[in-house]
Design a protein around this motif. Sequence first.
Motif, PDB file in Angstrom:
ATOM      1  N   GLY A 131      49.845   5.157  62.979  1.00 54.33           N
ATOM      2  CA  GLY A 131      48.946   5.794  63.940  1.00 54.33           C
ATOM      3  C   GLY A 131      47.649   5.030  64.076  1.00 54.33           C
ATOM      4  O   GLY A 131      47.071   4.929  65.145  1.00 54.33           O
ATOM      5  N   ALA A 132      47.154   4.449  62.990  1.00 49.34           N
ATOM      6  CA  ALA A 132      45.930   3.668  63.040  1.00 49.34           C
ATOM      7  C   ALA A 132      46.126   2.418  63.881  1.00 49.34           C
ATOM      8  O   ALA A 132      45.243   2.001  64.612  1.00 49.34           O
ATOM      9  CB  ALA A 132      45.491   3.296  61.629  1.00 49.34           C
ATOM     10  N   PRO A 142      49.975   0.616  74.635  1.00 47.38           N
ATOM     11  CA  PRO A 142      49.076   1.371  75.512  1.00 47.38           C
ATOM     12  C   PRO A 142      49.790   1.786  76.803  1.00 47.38           C
ATOM     13  O   PRO A 142      50.749   1.137  77.242  1.00 47.38           O
ATOM     14  CB  PRO A 142      47.942   0.378  75.806  1.00 47.38           C
ATOM     15  N   MET A 143      49.290   2.836  77.426  1.00 41.66           N
ATOM     16  CA  MET A 143      49.938   3.413  78.613  1.00 41.66           C
ATOM     17  C   MET A 143      50.076   2.392  79.743  1.00 41.66           C
ATOM     18  O   MET A 143      51.114   2.346  80.411  1.00 41.66           O
ATOM     19  CB  MET A 143      49.155   4.631  79.105  1.00 41.66           C
ATOM     20  N   ARG A 144      49.092   1.564  79.973  1.00 47.19           N
ATOM     21  CA  ARG A 144      49.156   0.583  81.060  1.00 47.19           C
ATOM     22  C   ARG A 144      50.307  -0.403  80.835  1.00 47.19           C
ATOM     23  O   ARG A 144      51.044  -0.729  81.757  1.00 47.19           O
ATOM     24  CB  ARG A 144      47.828  -0.143  81.173  1.00 47.19           C
ATOM     25  N   LEU A 145      50.459  -0.885  79.612  1.00 51.16           N
ATOM     26  CA  LEU A 145      51.555  -1.794  79.296  1.00 51.16           C
ATOM     27  C   LEU A 145      52.897  -1.076  79.384  1.00 51.16           C
ATOM     28  O   LEU A 145      53.890  -1.649  79.854  1.00 51.16           O
ATOM     29  CB  LEU A 145      51.357  -2.403  77.907  1.00 51.16           C
ATOM     30  N   TYR A 146      52.947   0.171  78.963  1.00 50.35           N
ATOM     31  CA  TYR A 146      54.183   0.960  79.057  1.00 50.35           C
ATOM     32  C   TYR A 146      54.640   1.073  80.507  1.00 50.35           C
ATOM     33  O   TYR A 146      55.815   0.874  80.817  1.00 50.35           O
ATOM     34  CB  TYR A 146      53.961   2.348  78.464  1.00 50.35           C
ATOM     35  N   GLY A 205      51.266   8.696  71.942  1.00 48.47           N
ATOM     36  CA  GLY A 205      51.273  10.129  72.238  1.00 48.47           C
ATOM     37  C   GLY A 205      52.596  10.630  72.773  1.00 48.47           C
ATOM     38  O   GLY A 205      52.799  11.829  72.885  1.00 48.47           O
ATOM     39  N   MET A 206      53.480   9.723  73.139  1.00 50.33           N
ATOM     40  CA  MET A 206      54.799  10.129  73.610  1.00 50.33           C
ATOM     41  C   MET A 206      55.705  10.266  72.402  1.00 50.33           C
ATOM     42  O   MET A 206      55.847   9.333  71.630  1.00 50.33           O
ATOM     43  CB  MET A 206      55.397   9.091  74.559  1.00 50.33           C
ATOM     44  N   GLY A 207      56.293  11.425  72.248  1.00 49.07           N
ATOM     45  CA  GLY A 207      57.207  11.630  71.136  1.00 49.07           C
ATOM     46  C   GLY A 207      58.631  11.642  71.619  1.00 49.07           C
ATOM     47  O   GLY A 207      58.913  11.785  72.801  1.00 49.07           O
ATOM     48  N   ASP A 261      60.001  16.549  68.900  1.00 46.49           N
ATOM     49  CA  ASP A 261      59.161  17.604  69.442  1.00 46.49           C
ATOM     50  C   ASP A 261      59.834  18.964  69.440  1.00 46.49           C
ATOM     51  O   ASP A 261      59.184  19.984  69.587  1.00 46.49           O
ATOM     52  CB  ASP A 261      58.747  17.267  70.877  1.00 46.49           C
ATOM     53  N   SER A 262      61.126  19.002  69.294  1.00 49.19           N
ATOM     54  CA  SER A 262      61.872  20.247  69.395  1.00 49.19           C
ATOM     55  C   SER A 262      61.688  21.099  68.131  1.00 49.19           C
ATOM     56  O   SER A 262      61.692  20.602  67.014  1.00 49.19           O
ATOM     57  CB  SER A 262      63.355  19.940  69.594  1.00 49.19           C
TER      58      SER A 262
END
Length: 131
Positions: free
Chosen positions: A8-9, A30-34, A115-117, A122-123
Motif C-alpha cells: 500500500g505504501a 495510478p488511475m491515468r496509467l490504468y 483502490g480497485m479491489g 470485496d464480497s
Amino acid sequence: MTDGDATGAAADEGEPRTDTGGGGRDIVVPMRLYKTVTVFSTLIAVVSVVFGFMLLDAATLNVSFLGGIVRALLSAGGVGVADSILSTLFAAAGLGIIGFGAGVYVVGTRFRAAGMGKPQEDSDEGPDNDG
C-alpha cells in the motif's frame, strides 16, 4: 507490518506494485496509467482480431479484398506464388495475429488502479453461494 501495508505504501508513492495474493499478479498503477493501458490494450486487441480474421478470410476465399490486393501486388512485382502457399501464409499470419491480440488483452487486464479491489475480495459472502 503485513504485506498489504508494504504494498500500500508503494502505491501511495505512485510506483507500480504487484498483488501476489490469489491466482495471479495484478499490477496496481495510478488511475491515468490504468485508463491508458486499458484503452490501448483493448484497441490493439480488437484491431488484431479483426485483421487476423481478414487474413483467415483471405486464406479461405479467393474473392477476399485483402487476398486480391496481395495477389495484385505480387503479380505487379513479377513474383509468382502458388495459391496454396499464399493461403497457408495468410492462415498462419492470421492465427498469429489473433493470438497476439489475445495476449495483449490478457496482459492489459492485469493492471488495476489504486483502490480497485477484486470482486472476490470485496464480497461479504462466503465461498459457497447457496442462495
